[in-house]
Design an enzyme around this catalytic site. Structure first.
Site, PDB file in Angstrom:
ATOM      1  N   ASP A  44       0.829  -1.207   0.000  1.00  0.00           N
ATOM      2  CA  ASP A  44       0.000   0.000   0.000  1.00  0.00           C
ATOM      3  C   ASP A  44       0.867   1.262   0.000  1.00  0.00           C
ATOM      4  O   ASP A  44       1.944   1.274   0.592  1.00  0.00           O
ATOM      5  CB  ASP A  44      -0.910  -0.026   1.238  1.00  0.00           C
TER       6      ASP A  44
ATOM      7  N   GLY B 155       0.057   5.322  -4.526  1.00  0.00           N
ATOM      8  CA  GLY B 155      -0.599   6.556  -4.971  1.00  0.00           C
ATOM      9  C   GLY B 155      -0.082   7.759  -4.195  1.00  0.00           C
ATOM     10  O   GLY B 155       0.296   8.789  -4.775  1.00  0.00           O
TER      11      GLY B 155
ATOM     12  N   TRP C  36       2.692   8.023  -2.564  1.00  0.00           N
ATOM     13  CA  TRP C  36       4.121   8.218  -2.866  1.00  0.00           C
ATOM     14  C   TRP C  36       4.269   9.119  -4.086  1.00  0.00           C
ATOM     15  O   TRP C  36       5.081  10.039  -4.104  1.00  0.00           O
ATOM     16  CB  TRP C  36       4.771   6.851  -3.115  1.00  0.00           C
TER      17      TRP C  36
ATOM     18  N   HIS D 279       2.647   3.378  -9.024  1.00  0.00           N
ATOM     19  CA  HIS D 279       2.526   1.935  -9.267  1.00  0.00           C
ATOM     20  C   HIS D 279       3.752   1.413 -10.030  1.00  0.00           C
ATOM     21  O   HIS D 279       4.208   0.302  -9.791  1.00  0.00           O
ATOM     22  CB  HIS D 279       1.244   1.626 -10.039  1.00  0.00           C
TER      23      HIS D 279
ATOM     24  N   SER E  81      -6.981  -6.089  -6.055  1.00  0.00           N
ATOM     25  CA  SER E  81      -8.083  -6.721  -5.325  1.00  0.00           C
ATOM     26  C   SER E  81      -9.365  -6.715  -6.150  1.00  0.00           C
ATOM     27  O   SER E  81      -9.477  -5.981  -7.149  1.00  0.00           O
ATOM     28  CB  SER E  81      -8.324  -5.994  -4.000  1.00  0.00           C
TER      29      SER E  81
ATOM     30  N   ARG F  82     -11.420   1.752  -9.174  1.00  0.00           N
ATOM     31  CA  ARG F  82     -10.504   2.894  -9.364  1.00  0.00           C
ATOM     32  C   ARG F  82     -10.703   3.498 -10.759  1.00  0.00           C
ATOM     33  O   ARG F  82     -11.273   2.847 -11.642  1.00  0.00           O
ATOM     34  CB  ARG F  82      -9.059   2.422  -9.207  1.00  0.00           C
TER      35      ARG F  82
ATOM     36  N   LEU G 152      11.358 -20.869  -5.055  1.00  0.00           N
ATOM     37  CA  LEU G 152      10.683 -19.814  -4.283  1.00  0.00           C
ATOM     38  C   LEU G 152       9.293 -19.575  -4.876  1.00  0.00           C
ATOM     39  O   LEU G 152       9.174 -19.134  -6.021  1.00  0.00           O
ATOM     40  CB  LEU G 152      11.511 -18.521  -4.355  1.00  0.00           C
TER      41      LEU G 152
ATOM     42  N   ARG H 137       2.063  -4.942   6.087  1.00  0.00           N
ATOM     43  CA  ARG H 137       1.315  -3.927   5.327  1.00  0.00           C
ATOM     44  C   ARG H 137       2.075  -2.614   5.390  1.00  0.00           C
ATOM     45  O   ARG H 137       2.351  -2.106   6.485  1.00  0.00           O
ATOM     46  CB  ARG H 137      -0.099  -3.746   5.881  1.00  0.00           C
TER      47      ARG H 137
ATOM     48  N   ARG I 273      -5.250  -2.477   8.725  1.00  0.00           N
ATOM     49  CA  ARG I 273      -6.306  -3.439   8.407  1.00  0.00           C
ATOM     50  C   ARG I 273      -5.826  -4.418   7.348  1.00  0.00           C
ATOM     51  O   ARG I 273      -4.815  -4.184   6.692  1.00  0.00           O
ATOM     52  CB  ARG I 273      -7.580  -2.722   7.953  1.00  0.00           C
TER      53      ARG I 273
ATOM     54  N   SER J 288      -7.914  -5.518   4.754  1.00  0.00           N
ATOM     55  CA  SER J 288      -8.520  -5.189   3.454  1.00  0.00           C
ATOM     56  C   SER J 288      -8.824  -6.417   2.592  1.00  0.00           C
ATOM     57  O   SER J 288      -8.445  -6.478   1.419  1.00  0.00           O
ATOM     58  CB  SER J 288      -7.618  -4.223   2.667  1.00  0.00           C
TER      59      SER J 288
ATOM     60  N   GLU K  89       1.369 -13.423  12.190  1.00  0.00           N
ATOM     61  CA  GLU K  89       1.783 -12.205  12.868  1.00  0.00           C
ATOM     62  C   GLU K  89       1.588 -11.056  11.886  1.00  0.00           C
ATOM     63  O   GLU K  89       1.854 -11.205  10.687  1.00  0.00           O
ATOM     64  CB  GLU K  89       3.272 -12.285  13.260  1.00  0.00           C
TER      65      GLU K  89
HETATM   66  C1  FPP Z   1      -1.987   0.047  -3.286  1.00  0.00           C
HETATM   67  O1  FPP Z   1      -1.489   1.377  -3.245  1.00  0.00           O
HETATM   68  C2  FPP Z   1      -1.446  -0.634  -4.452  1.00  0.00           C
HETATM   69  C3  FPP Z   1      -2.187  -1.241  -5.430  1.00  0.00           C
HETATM   70  C4  FPP Z   1      -3.661  -1.284  -5.413  1.00  0.00           C
HETATM   71  C5  FPP Z   1      -1.560  -1.865  -6.606  1.00  0.00           C
HETATM   72  C6  FPP Z   1      -0.271  -2.592  -6.338  1.00  0.00           C
HETATM   73  C7  FPP Z   1       0.399  -2.739  -7.631  1.00  0.00           C
HETATM   74  C8  FPP Z   1       1.723  -2.712  -7.844  1.00  0.00           C
HETATM   75  C9  FPP Z   1       2.760  -2.656  -6.773  1.00  0.00           C
HETATM   76  C10 FPP Z   1       2.230  -2.722  -9.246  1.00  0.00           C
HETATM   77  C11 FPP Z   1       1.891  -3.931 -10.075  1.00  0.00           C
HETATM   78  C12 FPP Z   1       2.254  -5.200  -9.460  1.00  0.00           C
HETATM   79  C13 FPP Z   1       3.034  -6.144  -9.981  1.00  0.00           C
HETATM   80  C14 FPP Z   1       3.051  -7.452  -9.264  1.00  0.00           C
HETATM   81  C15 FPP Z   1       3.872  -5.979 -11.176  1.00  0.00           C
HETATM   82  P1  FPP Z   1      -2.506   2.592  -3.398  1.00  0.00           P
HETATM   83  O2  FPP Z   1      -2.611   2.945  -4.824  1.00  0.00           O
HETATM   84  O3  FPP Z   1      -3.812   2.228  -2.755  1.00  0.00           O
HETATM   85  O4  FPP Z   1      -1.771   3.700  -2.606  1.00  0.00           O
HETATM   86  P2  FPP Z   1      -2.472   4.871  -1.765  1.00  0.00           P
HETATM   87  O5  FPP Z   1      -3.057   4.222  -0.534  1.00  0.00           O
HETATM   88  O6  FPP Z   1      -1.329   5.751  -1.446  1.00  0.00           O
HETATM   89  O7  FPP Z   1      -3.495   5.521  -2.646  1.00  0.00           O
END
Ligand code: FPP
Length: 237
Positions: free
Chosen positions: A24, A27, A29, A41, A69, A75, A134, A185, A191, A193, A204
């Site tokens: 998480d 966005g 970042w 992302h 998810s 989104r 792995l 997380r 949470r 989620s 843990e």
């Molecule tokens: C949550 O951060 C992140 C996601 C919903 C997407 C995760 C995807 C990647 C790391 C890239 C693609 C994955 C692979 C395996 C190549 P958020 O967008 O909810 O962040 P925020 O809480 O700051 O808005």
């Protein structure tokens, strides 16, 4: 193992076989850098590769990541498209990646709504990586409630009349993996989620404010040290 790792490097033992990550904070970042969320992302996907490699280096046998998810479809379409594109790029590149030759890819989640092209790429990489050391479970269009409902329905369809906990575990998308020992997380929320709800029964949990693109190898080690500092009793005394 990647080079330049010293003999002082942390190593896990059989108590820590499986780490799962809720990645998480991508966005936020990006927004902090006045960049579009999609950029977060992209950097998050690069960091995911680094974190998985590090997990392998310290002796973890199974890593699970929450990539997308069942709720993430809500989104903005541009963001959904960007994440799917990153996944496609990842699938196309991972086989040639010298750091990823020991990874066995498994995708967990409901594939039925993914594009045919993406499904084909997933099938291919799962097939060619079978038997590697792995295990990397990539949760894609994954939701834990959806997974449990799917498991129970598949048991009913098989004619099972009375369902046991073992039956459910064996019908989950993660049937091939042990339950996670540690769930990390990033991004500061406290949470799960809808992630691995059944499998997390005795996991843990470790929460950090670090945003996913910034999660370093040292941060992973820190989470592992916290894990070892805790006493797992599994309901006993
Ligand atoms: C949550 O951060 C992140 C996601 C919903 C997407 C995760 C995807 C990647 C790391 C890239 C693609 C994955 C692979 C395996 C190549 P958020 O967008 O909810 O962040 P925020 O809480 O700051 O808005």
């Amino acid at each position: 193992m990647s080079e330049a790792k010293t003999e002082n490097q942390l190593r896990v033992d059989e108590r820590l076989q499986h780490i799962a990550f809720i990645m998480d904070g991508n966005g936020r970042w990006a927004q902090r850098r006045k960049m579009p969320r999609e950029y977060g992302h992209k950097v998050g996907a690069a960091n995911f590769k680094k974190v998985v490699r590090h997990c392998g280096d310290i002796g973890i046998k199974t890593v699970t990541v929450y990539a997308f998810s069942t709720e993430n479809w809500s989104r903005p379409p541009r963001e959904v498209k960007a994440i799917m594109r990153l996944l496609e790029e990842y699938l196309d590149g991972c086989d040639a990646d010298p750091d990823a030759q020991s990874i066995r890819y498994r995708f967990i989640g409901d594939r039925s709504v993914l594009s045919e092209d993406l499904r084909r790429r997933i099938d291919r990489i799962e097939e060619i990586s079978a038997g590697r050391e792995l295990t990397l479970n990539v949760a894609l269009n994954y939701g834990a409630r959806d997974e449990i409902v799917h498991a129970v329905n598949s048991l009913l369809a098989r004619g099972v009349e009375k369902v046991s906990a073992e039956d459910i575990s064996s019908a989950l998308y993660t049937a091939h993996s042990p339950d996670p020992d540690l769930i990390v997380r990033t991004g500061g929320e406290l949470r799960l989620s809808n992630f691995l709800l059944w499998q997390a029964a005795y996991a843990e949990l470790y929460f950090t404010d670090v945003l996913w693109p910034d999660l370093s190898e040292e941060d992973v080690d820190e989470a592992v040290r916290h894990f070892y500092a805790r006493q797992r009793r599994f309901g006993g005394v």
